[in-house]
Design a protein around this motif. Structure first.
Motif, PDB file in Angstrom:
ATOM      1  N   CYS A 129       0.840  -1.201   0.000  1.00  0.00           N
ATOM      2  CA  CYS A 129       0.000   0.000   0.000  1.00  0.00           C
ATOM      3  C   CYS A 129       0.875   1.252   0.000  1.00  0.00           C
ATOM      4  CB  CYS A 129      -0.904   0.022   1.231  1.00  0.00           C
ATOM      5  SG  CYS A 129      -1.950  -1.423   1.450  1.00  0.00           S
ATOM      6  N   ALA A 130       1.881   1.244   0.858  1.00  0.00           N
ATOM      7  CA  ALA A 130       2.748   2.414   1.011  1.00  0.00           C
ATOM      8  C   ALA A 130       3.663   2.629  -0.187  1.00  0.00           C
ATOM      9  CB  ALA A 130       3.573   2.275   2.288  1.00  0.00           C
ATOM     10  N   THR A 131       4.031   1.555  -0.875  1.00  0.00           N
ATOM     11  CA  THR A 131       4.991   1.686  -1.980  1.00  0.00           C
ATOM     12  C   THR A 131       4.332   1.887  -3.350  1.00  0.00           C
ATOM     13  OG1 THR A 131       5.141  -0.724  -2.229  1.00  0.00           O
ATOM     14  CG2 THR A 131       6.766   0.338  -0.788  1.00  0.00           C
ATOM     15  N   LEU A 132       3.023   1.757  -3.452  1.00  0.00           N
ATOM     16  CA  LEU A 132       2.344   1.806  -4.754  1.00  0.00           C
ATOM     17  C   LEU A 132       2.655   3.085  -5.537  1.00  0.00           C
ATOM     18  CD1 LEU A 132       0.359   0.271  -6.626  1.00  0.00           C
ATOM     19  CD2 LEU A 132      -1.485   1.555  -5.515  1.00  0.00           C
ATOM     20  N   ALA A 133       2.475   4.231  -4.931  1.00  0.00           N
ATOM     21  CA  ALA A 133       2.721   5.503  -5.635  1.00  0.00           C
ATOM     22  C   ALA A 133       4.180   5.647  -6.033  1.00  0.00           C
ATOM     23  CB  ALA A 133       2.294   6.677  -4.752  1.00  0.00           C
ATOM     24  N   TRP A 134       5.072   5.205  -5.169  1.00  0.00           N
ATOM     25  CA  TRP A 134       6.503   5.315  -5.432  1.00  0.00           C
ATOM     26  C   TRP A 134       6.903   4.421  -6.603  1.00  0.00           C
ATOM     27  CZ3 TRP A 134       9.494   8.634  -2.378  1.00  0.00           C
ATOM     28  CH2 TRP A 134       8.803   9.223  -1.319  1.00  0.00           C
ATOM     29  N   LYS A 135       6.305   3.252  -6.676  1.00  0.00           N
ATOM     30  CA  LYS A 135       6.587   2.360  -7.802  1.00  0.00           C
ATOM     31  C   LYS A 135       5.991   2.915  -9.092  1.00  0.00           C
ATOM     32  CE  LYS A 135       7.488  -1.815  -5.224  1.00  0.00           C
ATOM     33  NZ  LYS A 135       7.165  -3.220  -5.007  1.00  0.00           N
ATOM     34  N   ALA A 136       4.866   3.587  -8.999  1.00  0.00           N
ATOM     35  CA  ALA A 136       4.280   4.229 -10.176  1.00  0.00           C
ATOM     36  C   ALA A 136       5.205   5.329 -10.692  1.00  0.00           C
ATOM     37  CB  ALA A 136       2.899   4.793  -9.848  1.00  0.00           C
ATOM     38  N   LEU A 137       5.765   6.119  -9.782  1.00  0.00           N
ATOM     39  CA  LEU A 137       6.696   7.175 -10.195  1.00  0.00           C
ATOM     40  C   LEU A 137       7.966   6.570 -10.777  1.00  0.00           C
ATOM     41  CD1 LEU A 137       7.453  10.121 -10.475  1.00  0.00           C
ATOM     42  CD2 LEU A 137       8.175  10.090  -8.059  1.00  0.00           C
ATOM     43  N   GLU A 138       8.461   5.516 -10.170  1.00  0.00           N
ATOM     44  CA  GLU A 138       9.645   4.828 -10.694  1.00  0.00           C
ATOM     45  C   GLU A 138       9.383   4.332 -12.117  1.00  0.00           C
ATOM     46  OE1 GLU A 138      12.695   1.754  -8.683  1.00  0.00           O
ATOM     47  OE2 GLU A 138      10.643   0.994  -8.813  1.00  0.00           O
ATOM     48  N   GLN A 139       8.197   3.786 -12.349  1.00  0.00           N
ATOM     49  CA  GLN A 139       7.833   3.314 -13.686  1.00  0.00           C
ATOM     50  C   GLN A 139       7.724   4.478 -14.670  1.00  0.00           C
ATOM     51  OE1 GLN A 139       4.595   0.444 -13.866  1.00  0.00           O
ATOM     52  NE2 GLN A 139       4.028   1.148 -15.909  1.00  0.00           N
ATOM     53  N   ALA A 140       7.126   5.577 -14.255  1.00  0.00           N
ATOM     54  CA  ALA A 140       6.992   6.745 -15.129  1.00  0.00           C
ATOM     55  C   ALA A 140       8.374   7.272 -15.548  1.00  0.00           C
ATOM     56  CB  ALA A 140       6.205   7.855 -14.420  1.00  0.00           C
ATOM     57  N   LEU A 141       9.297   7.335 -14.601  1.00  0.00           N
ATOM     58  CA  LEU A 141      10.643   7.815 -14.924  1.00  0.00           C
ATOM     59  C   LEU A 141      11.368   6.828 -15.852  1.00  0.00           C
ATOM     60  CD1 LEU A 141      11.802   9.172 -11.443  1.00  0.00           C
ATOM     61  CD2 LEU A 141      10.894  10.468 -13.401  1.00  0.00           C
ATOM     62  N   GLY A 142      11.163   5.545 -15.631  1.00  0.00           N
ATOM     63  CA  GLY A 142      11.771   4.532 -16.492  1.00  0.00           C
ATOM     64  C   GLY A 142      11.244   4.608 -17.918  1.00  0.00           C
ATOM     65  N   GLU A 143       9.937   4.779 -18.045  1.00  0.00           N
ATOM     66  CA  GLU A 143       9.336   4.890 -19.385  1.00  0.00           C
ATOM     67  C   GLU A 143       9.826   6.152 -20.098  1.00  0.00           C
ATOM     68  OE1 GLU A 143       5.100   4.527 -18.885  1.00  0.00           O
ATOM     69  OE2 GLU A 143       5.271   2.412 -18.279  1.00  0.00           O
ATOM     70  N   ALA A 144       9.957   7.243 -19.370  1.00  0.00           N
ATOM     71  CA  ALA A 144      10.449   8.476 -19.969  1.00  0.00           C
ATOM     72  C   ALA A 144      11.873   8.322 -20.448  1.00  0.00           C
ATOM     73  CB  ALA A 144      10.355   9.634 -18.958  1.00  0.00           C
TER      74      ALA A 144
END
Length: 148
Positions: A129-144
């Motif tokens: 629950c706590a890491t969901l947003a952080w993993k989403a941001l990590e994915q967004a930066l990786g895709e960029a």
């Protein structure tokens, strides 16, 4: 200050972020959008990020979930908005290390309000629950980075 009182303060800060999340919404200027969910408890997040000049120029989130997931997203957006991408990557790594391996990780004190989420390690089912947003941001930066 006794530990019970400190725990109450942490709980109150989490509830405040969950009930009054910062940066909630969508960005018309977003150039990265990531949708993630936590199937174990039903948390869902849509993260909108505007990356510009090697910075997180703006960030917002939508979604539903428990207090911890919503508070974590709010705290994360406060922390990373306007920061250089390299610094944001380091903060993501520190946060994930703090919750998944070492609550006393070096650099945790630089995570702002999000540092209090180290208390979540006492409840292993809530770590996702706590890491969901952080993993989403990590994915967004990786895709960029892949599209550069």
């Amino acid at each position: 200050m006794n530990l019970g009182h400190l725990s109450d303060l942490y709980r109150q800060l989490i509830l405040d972020h969950a009930q009054h999340p910062h940066h909630r919404g969508q960005l018309a200027t977003a150039n990265q959008t990531v949708n993630l969910n936590n199937p174990t408890c039903g948390d869902v997040i849509e993260l909108s990020v505007e990356l510009k000049n090697d910075r997180v120029a703006d960030i917002a989130f939508n979604g539903d979930g428990c207090s911890i997931s919503q508070a974590s997203a709010s705290m994360m957006t406060d922390l990373v908005k306007g920061q250089p991408i390299a610094q944001v990557r380091a903060e993501i790594a520190t946060f994930l290390e703090m919750l998944m391996n070492d609550p006393e990780v070096e650099g945790a004190d630089e995570l702002g309000d999000a540092a209090i989420l180290a208390t979540v390690v006492k409840f292993p089912a809530r770590i996702k629950c706590a890491t969901l947003a952080w993993k989403a941001l990590e994915q967004a930066l990786g895709e960029a980075q892949q599209h550069e």
